[in-house]
Design an enzyme around this catalytic site. Structure first.
Site, PDB file in Angstrom:
ATOM      1  N   GLU A 169      17.506   4.843 -48.033  1.00  0.00           N
ATOM      2  CA  GLU A 169      16.341   5.658 -48.395  1.00  0.00           C
ATOM      3  C   GLU A 169      16.068   5.680 -49.903  1.00  0.00           C
ATOM      4  O   GLU A 169      15.837   6.729 -50.492  1.00  0.00           O
ATOM      5  CB  GLU A 169      16.508   7.079 -47.863  1.00  0.00           C
ATOM      6  N   HIS A 256      12.936   7.117 -36.834  1.00  0.00           N
ATOM      7  CA  HIS A 256      12.715   8.536 -36.552  1.00  0.00           C
ATOM      8  C   HIS A 256      11.219   8.745 -36.309  1.00  0.00           C
ATOM      9  O   HIS A 256      10.415   8.712 -37.251  1.00  0.00           O
ATOM     10  CB  HIS A 256      13.173   9.399 -37.733  1.00  0.00           C
ATOM     11  N   GLU A 287      18.542   4.484 -36.405  1.00  0.00           N
ATOM     12  CA  GLU A 287      18.643   5.945 -36.234  1.00  0.00           C
ATOM     13  C   GLU A 287      17.543   6.453 -35.295  1.00  0.00           C
ATOM     14  O   GLU A 287      16.900   7.462 -35.563  1.00  0.00           O
ATOM     15  CB  GLU A 287      18.542   6.652 -37.585  1.00  0.00           C
ATOM     16  N   ASP A 289      15.236   8.228 -32.816  1.00  0.00           N
ATOM     17  CA  ASP A 289      14.981   9.392 -31.983  1.00  0.00           C
ATOM     18  C   ASP A 289      13.484   9.680 -32.034  1.00  0.00           C
ATOM     19  O   ASP A 289      12.783   9.194 -32.920  1.00  0.00           O
ATOM     20  CB  ASP A 289      15.813  10.620 -32.374  1.00  0.00           C
TER      21      ASP A 289
END
Length: 395
Positions: A169, A256, A287, A289
């Protein structure tokens, strides 16, 4: 009639002669519904993983968490146990135990491990951030501390980590000021942009065989390829790193997502994966979701509000998986936790409240998203889905 009687008699005679040899029924093959995600993903050479909360994994009162983590997934990622504040809460004193327990869990269950994360501006130990703030840690010393941390951590886990999120990030967002994408956060502020190349070189020196990834969110699809397009910025950044000989092996797109957004389709996500792999890089979803807003209707159990959200969540999981399956350099697909019982989402997104983000509900019942992911893995194949292309670390 006589001919058939003769054949029948011969058959009876042979049956009597071979009386001791049992006739074996055809072995029953497990149905798709009976197979795990990891078994179905293995057909494609794809690793399917989950983030692991070590406190829950150790909780003997919640054995189903451990059982599903072991049976459904072929890769695990430490949700927090390998972050700097967890590993080195006191300067020079490392707490390896939780992360080592995850490594041992993975070994016992024949799973790979994704290392998360070596360099990130969040979840840093207080001794480090306060030392920089009060001036007791200067720029040169900070660079040495970063190098020593990367080297120490990577060497500790050498040979046990398949993929490392080396830098996480680093790129800003279009809603930041300025809106043009730039390097953000603690490390860029104090060490300048060169820290990214340094981090990859230090990680490679510590472990020649782990794959080294840059990892970020909101890079699932290209925008207008202008100054506020984060995906385009990351693409250009890793292109320059690659052309400069920096040993970066791959790019991780976190995935995400939220059902309240328009998001994108599988072809848009595939376009990005193809662009990165055309640079000679591996790719991964790291990651995944898909959260939803927990309106009053959702919390009251109104199926008119719940069902569309569950369907939209399943669709978004599928979009990313289909793109990954279609790109042979996409090596792994990792969900960020697998049950709503232990999801990070409600604790982070509270205004408005959000949830329903994972593959299983709070009672460990598979949701529509789980079954759609399973179906994608089961029913995909040639000519458009082919086995993974193995990736070798860059020297």
């Amino acid at each position: 009639m006589k001919r058939f009687l003769t054949v029948g008699a011969t058959t009876l005679m042979l049956a009597g002669t071979l009386n001791a040899v049992p006739v074996l029924a055809e072995e029953r093959r497990p149905t798709v519904a009976e197979q795990s995600l990891r078994a179905l993903a293995a057909r494609h050479g794809l690793t399917i993983g989950t983030a692991i909360d070590m406190d829950v994994l150790r909780d003997t009162a919640d054995p189903q968490y451990r059982a599903l983590a072991a049976s459904q997934f072929s890769s695990v990622t430490a949700e927090n146990a390998m972050k700097w504040e967890s590993l080195e809460p006191t300067r020079g004193t490392y707490n390896w135990a939780p992360a080592d327990q995850l490594i041992d869990f993975a070994r016992k269950n024949k799973q790979q491990v994704r290392g998360h994360v070596l360099v990130w501006q969040n979840q840093l130990p207080a001794w480090l951030t306060q030392g920089v703030e009060d001036g007791t840690i200067g720029k040169a010393q900070l660079r040495d501390i970063l190098r020593d941390h990367i080297t120490t951590v990577v060497k500790h886990f050498k040979g046990k980590i398949s993929q490392w999120d080396v830098v996480n990030e680093a790129a800003s967002d279009p809603w930041d000021t300025p809106s043009s994408i730039h390097l953000k956060g603690f490390w860029a502020q104090h060490l300048g942009p060169g820290y990214i190349a340094d981090a990859f070189r230090w990680a490679r020196a510590a472990d020649p065989n782990a794959l080294l990834f840059y990892n970020d969110y909101n890079i699932e699809a290209f925008g207008d390829r202008g100054p506020s397009d984060k995906t385009w910025y990351v693409y250009d950044m890793v292109r320059k790193l690659r052309s400069s000989g920096v040993p970066i092996d791959g790019v991780g797109s976190q995935g995400h997502l939220g059902t309240q957004y328009g998001n994108f389709d599988a072809f848009q996500a595939l376009e990005v994966l193809d662009a990165f792999s055309d640079l000679g890089l591996a790719t991964a979803f790291t990651e995944v979701d898909v959260r939803s807003q927990m309106t009053e209707g959702v919390r009251a159990g109104d199926s008119n509000e719940i069902n569309p959200r569950l369907q939209a969540s399943a669709s978004n999981y599928s979009v990313l998986l289909q793109a990954c399956l279609a790109n042979r350099h996409c090596l792994s697909y990792t969900v960020w936790g697998f049950t709503d019982r232990h999801s990070w989402v409600p604790g982070w997104f509270s205004d408005p409240p959000e949830g329903l983000a994972t593959l299983y509900d709070e009672s460990y019942r598979p949701k529509r998203a789980y079954n759609v992911v399973k179906a994608d893995l089961a029913f995909s194949g040639p000519p458009y889905v082919l086995p993974r292309i193995p990736q070798k670390p860059r020297r």
